[in-house]
Design a protein around this motif. Structure first.
Motif, PDB file in Angstrom:
ATOM      1  N   UNK A  79       0.896  -0.926  -0.247  1.00  0.00           N
ATOM      2  CA  UNK A  79       0.086   0.143  -0.255  1.00  0.00           C
ATOM      3  C   UNK A  79       0.927   1.214   0.250  1.00  0.00           C
ATOM      4  N   UNK A  80       2.175   1.176   0.392  1.00  0.00           N
ATOM      5  CA  UNK A  80       3.524   2.345   0.438  1.00  0.00           C
ATOM      6  C   UNK A  80       4.188   2.469  -0.828  1.00  0.00           C
ATOM      7  N   UNK A  81       3.961   1.269  -1.226  1.00  0.00           N
ATOM      8  CA  UNK A  81       4.597   1.572  -2.744  1.00  0.00           C
ATOM      9  C   UNK A  81       5.829   0.617  -2.587  1.00  0.00           C
ATOM     10  N   UNK A  82       6.243   0.042  -1.534  1.00  0.00           N
ATOM     11  CA  UNK A  82       7.464  -0.198  -1.046  1.00  0.00           C
ATOM     12  C   UNK A  82       7.449  -1.331  -1.140  1.00  0.00           C
ATOM     13  N   UNK A  83       6.491  -2.881  -2.152  1.00  0.00           N
ATOM     14  CA  UNK A  83       6.851  -4.030  -1.952  1.00  0.00           C
ATOM     15  C   UNK A  83       7.500  -4.363  -3.065  1.00  0.00           C
ATOM     16  N   UNK A  84       7.807  -5.617  -3.793  1.00  0.00           N
ATOM     17  CA  UNK A  84       8.333  -6.140  -4.137  1.00  0.00           C
ATOM     18  C   UNK A  84       7.052  -6.260  -5.915  1.00  0.00           C
ATOM     19  N   UNK A  85       7.104  -6.372  -6.769  1.00  0.00           N
ATOM     20  CA  UNK A  85       6.190  -5.666  -7.788  1.00  0.00           C
ATOM     21  C   UNK A  85       5.476  -7.465  -7.743  1.00  0.00           C
ATOM     22  N   UNK A  86       3.961  -6.882  -7.766  1.00  0.00           N
ATOM     23  CA  UNK A  86       3.252  -8.863  -7.837  1.00  0.00           C
ATOM     24  C   UNK A  86       2.429  -8.429  -9.379  1.00  0.00           C
ATOM     25  N   UNK A  87       2.184  -9.955  -9.959  1.00  0.00           N
ATOM     26  CA  UNK A  87       1.557  -9.600 -10.954  1.00  0.00           C
ATOM     27  C   UNK A  87       0.771 -11.001 -10.649  1.00  0.00           C
ATOM     28  N   UNK A  88      -0.708  -9.832 -11.013  1.00  0.00           N
ATOM     29  CA  UNK A  88      -2.175 -10.856 -10.825  1.00  0.00           C
ATOM     30  C   UNK A  88      -2.459 -11.418 -11.663  1.00  0.00           C
ATOM     31  N   UNK A  89      -2.889 -12.934 -11.699  1.00  0.00           N
ATOM     32  CA  UNK A  89      -2.685 -13.802 -12.927  1.00  0.00           C
ATOM     33  C   UNK A  89      -4.563 -13.769 -12.924  1.00  0.00           C
ATOM     34  N   UNK A  90      -5.345 -13.785 -14.444  1.00  0.00           N
ATOM     35  CA  UNK A  90      -6.641 -14.148 -14.092  1.00  0.00           C
ATOM     36  C   UNK A  90      -7.406 -14.584 -13.544  1.00  0.00           C
ATOM     37  N   UNK A  91      -7.129 -15.955 -12.826  1.00  0.00           N
ATOM     38  CA  UNK A  91      -7.792 -16.173 -11.703  1.00  0.00           C
ATOM     39  C   UNK A  91      -7.369 -15.821 -10.290  1.00  0.00           C
ATOM     40  N   UNK A  92      -7.575 -14.563 -10.187  1.00  0.00           N
ATOM     41  CA  UNK A  92      -6.674 -13.780  -9.088  1.00  0.00           C
ATOM     42  C   UNK A  92      -6.126 -14.686  -8.341  1.00  0.00           C
ATOM     43  N   UNK A  93      -4.522 -14.832  -8.378  1.00  0.00           N
ATOM     44  CA  UNK A  93      -3.808 -15.094  -7.795  1.00  0.00           C
ATOM     45  C   UNK A  93      -2.889 -14.204  -8.162  1.00  0.00           C
ATOM     46  N   UNK A  94      -2.468 -14.164  -7.512  1.00  0.00           N
ATOM     47  CA  UNK A  94      -0.117 -13.082  -6.817  1.00  0.00           C
ATOM     48  C   UNK A  94       0.803 -13.679  -7.443  1.00  0.00           C
ATOM     49  N   UNK A  95       1.232 -13.547  -8.068  1.00  0.00           N
ATOM     50  CA  UNK A  95       2.821 -13.680  -7.920  1.00  0.00           C
ATOM     51  C   UNK A  95       3.928 -13.369  -8.141  1.00  0.00           C
ATOM     52  N   UNK A  96       4.656 -13.866  -7.483  1.00  0.00           N
ATOM     53  CA  UNK A  96       6.158 -12.919  -7.518  1.00  0.00           C
ATOM     54  C   UNK A  96       7.202 -13.059  -8.319  1.00  0.00           C
TER      55      UNK A  96
END
Length: 61
Positions: free
Chosen positions: A28-45
């Motif tokens: 939320x503060x823009x300090x985390x590594x970039x996330x990739x949101x998949x079409x099934x709503x799961x996230x990956x890094x």
């Protein structure tokens, strides 16, 4: 050409020894590594993104 290694969020949290809530506070503060949101709503890094993010904090410490 091999595809980049993608990590599930629980694997990232385990590696960082961080709770999901703490991770999303960083995000939320823009300090985390970039996330990739998949079409099934799961996230990956991407492994490379996580390693680069860790290296930035290692240099700052």
């Amino acid at each position: 050409m091999a595809r980049p290694k993608m990590l599930k969020l629980p694997d990232v949290l385990d590696e960082l020894n961080m709770s999901r809530a703490a991770f999303y506070r960083l995000r939320a503060r823009g300090l985390a590594p970039k996330l990739i949101k998949l079409p099934n709503h799961q996230v990956r890094v991407r492994r490379a993104d996580l390693d680069a993010w860790l290296a930035r904090y290692e240099e700052a410490a």
